[in-house]
Design an enzyme around this catalytic site. Structure first.
Site, PDB file in Angstrom:
ATOM      1  CG  ASP A   1      -2.315   0.477   0.908  1.00 18.22           C
ATOM      2  OD1 ASP A   1      -2.461   1.306  -0.017  1.00 18.22           O
ATOM      3  OD2 ASP A   1      -3.276   0.070   1.602  1.00 18.22           O
TER       4      ASP A   1
ATOM      5  CD  GLU B   1       1.417   5.688  -7.046  1.00 14.46           C
ATOM      6  OE1 GLU B   1       1.776   6.871  -6.960  1.00 14.46           O
ATOM      7  OE2 GLU B   1       0.654   5.279  -7.944  1.00 14.46           O
ATOM      8  CD1 TRP B   2      -4.238   3.719  -3.399  1.00 14.46           C
ATOM      9  CD2 TRP B   2      -3.380   5.589  -2.515  1.00 14.46           C
ATOM     10  NE1 TRP B   2      -4.040   3.481  -2.066  1.00 14.46           N
ATOM     11  CE2 TRP B   2      -3.513   4.611  -1.501  1.00 14.46           C
ATOM     12  CE3 TRP B   2      -2.868   6.845  -2.196  1.00 14.46           C
ATOM     13  CZ2 TRP B   2      -3.139   4.856  -0.181  1.00 14.46           C
ATOM     14  CZ3 TRP B   2      -2.507   7.095  -0.883  1.00 14.46           C
ATOM     15  CH2 TRP B   2      -2.642   6.108   0.103  1.00 14.46           C
ATOM     16  N   GLY B   3      -2.325   5.407  -8.276  1.00 13.99           N
ATOM     17  CA  GLY B   3      -2.176   6.181  -9.495  1.00 13.99           C
ATOM     18  C   GLY B   3      -1.695   7.595  -9.288  1.00 13.99           C
TER      19      GLY B   3
ATOM     20  CG  ASP C   1      -8.770   2.302  -1.560  1.00 11.26           C
ATOM     21  OD1 ASP C   1      -7.742   2.151  -2.237  1.00 11.26           O
ATOM     22  OD2 ASP C   1      -8.771   2.333  -0.314  1.00 11.26           O
TER      23      ASP C   1
END
Length: 419
Positions: free
Chosen positions: A170, A203-205, A225
């Site tokens: 994460d 890494e959520w972009g 998410d």
């Protein structure tokens, strides 16, 4: 010419240009993907998108050893293992809040009294693979347990010793940390162990990982998410930091990224919400279909021990799964928009096309695909098959139209041409 007619002509011209531009972008993305120019992580894993289950959405921090074991049992007894699902992934909440005297991560002794190796051994005994969670920063998200920053080699060695097959890392508590550097450290640490472990970057972009992560990870998150809703989260969707949002908003972020994905290195639009309370059965079927079109990882999050039959049937639809797992590994994309009706297409290794007719509207409507939309000729005679009804539809020329339910899909396989 009357002003109203001028406006109508201009609107029609804009529509035609928009459609042509979408087709050109689709072809460019496919050519880039076919060219194989992206240097991918050379670990031999995830040649097709990973399939499995993750504990987070259904259980959050409230999970334990007994629940994970019973979920592994359910993956087998439900038929999902036979359908291709492999990984049981324990997300945040498994760690003790402090490392041991040697600096090694420990399992929470109350939740996981037998330890992670014993749990991995149990999962393996079911013919499944075991996944685990950590964080690239100083602490895990939410739980407060130690992250892996500065301890990558030690943690990777622990994972290998325990028999881990899949590592999700994460991106919380990373102020001042360089994403590429942090994930490269864990990637190299995993490779150094000599144990095959799929590496998943969460890494959520925020740092455009699709541009640099192929040599580092097998998959990388492209957005914040996912959440079990249709399109909630619009107010935070453009903020960095992994803010949750409905799966339709995540879907909309995927078309520009198609060229970066391929065997061994996948764009990850996050976990499936199939079967969660915030989605109807129709919406669950729609997300599953479109994630297959995207060649996305199929990681379920519902409680496998208490699935309704229609949810089990959605997750186990092997004709749809075959689209996602196609050996060519080309990410599909949107090729046509007409109001609330959309056409999404995924090219397959046998020369056929998987096509989803997607209805964003709140009432049912007819949606049409023309063979020119999917790279064919209007005169082609294409054999069609409905992948949800499991029915052959005969050979059809020019295109195909179907009545699509609200927030739903019709999914067909078209071709290859017979003439």
């Amino acid at each position: 010419m009357p002003r109203t007619r001028n406006r109508a002509v201009m609107a029609e011209r804009i529509k035609v240009v928009r459609i042509m531009l979408m087709r050109i972008l689709t072809v460019v993305a496919m050519l880039l993907a076919w060219g194989g120019s992206v240097p991918a992580l050379d670990n031999g894993l995830a040649r097709t998108p990973p399939m499995g289950w993750n504990s987070w959405n259904a259980f959050g921090l409230k999970m334990n050893e007994a629940m994970i074991r019973s979920t592994a049992d359910a993956m087998v007894s439900s038929g999902l293992k036979a359908a291709g699902y492999q990984y049981i992934i324990v997300d945040a909440g498994w760690k003790a809040n402090i490392r041991d005297a040697a600096g090694r991560l420990r399992a929470d002794p109350e939740k996981f009294p037998s330890g992670m190796k014993a749990l991995a051994d149990y999962v393996h005994s079911k013919g499944l693979k075991f996944g685990i969670y950590t964080d690239a920063g100083s602490e895990d998200c939410v739980s407060g347990a130690p992250g892996s920053w500065g301890s990558e080699e030690l943690d990777a060695a622990s994972f290998a010793e325990w028999g881990v097959d899949y590592v999700k890392e994460d991106w919380c508590n990373t102020t001042g940390v360089n994403a590429r550097e942090a994930y490269s450290k864990m990637s190299q640490a995993i490779l150094k162990t000599g144990r095959p472990m799929v590496f998943s970057m969460c890494e959520w972009g925020d740092n455009q990982p699709w541009e640099w992560a192929a040599p580092v990870a097998n998959l990388w998150r492209t957005t914040g998410d996912s959440k079990d809703c249709w399109d909630c989260g619009r107010e935070t969707m453009n903020k960095p930091g992994g803010y949750p949002r409905g799966w339709v908003l995540i879907l909309d972020a995927q078309p520009p990224l198609a060229s970066f994905a391929g065997p061994g290195h996948w764009n990850d639009p996050d976990l499936l919400q199939v079967g969660q309370s915030g989605l109807t059965a129709e919406e669950s079927r729609a997300q599953f279909s479109l994630w297959a079109i995207l060649a996305a990882p199929l990681i379920s999050t519902n409680d496998l021990r208490a699935m309704k039959p229609e949810i089990r049937d959605t997750l186990a639809n092997q004709e749809v799964i075959a689209v996602d797992q196609d050996s060519q590994g080309i990410q599909g994309t949107r090729v046509r928009v007409a109001g609330n009706g959309e056409v999404w297409m995924h090219p397959l290794a046998d020369g056929s096309r998987a096509v989803v007719l997607f209805n964003r509207g709140q009432t049912r409507r007819t949606i049409r695909v023309r063979w020119g939309d999917i790279g064919g000729k209007q005169t082609d005679g294409l054999p069609l098959r409905d992948l949800w009804k499991h029915q052959d539809l005969g050979i059809v020329k020019q295109g195909y139209a179907a009545m699509v339910p609200a927030h739903g899909v019709v999914m067909i396989k078209a071709g290859p041409p017979t003439n």
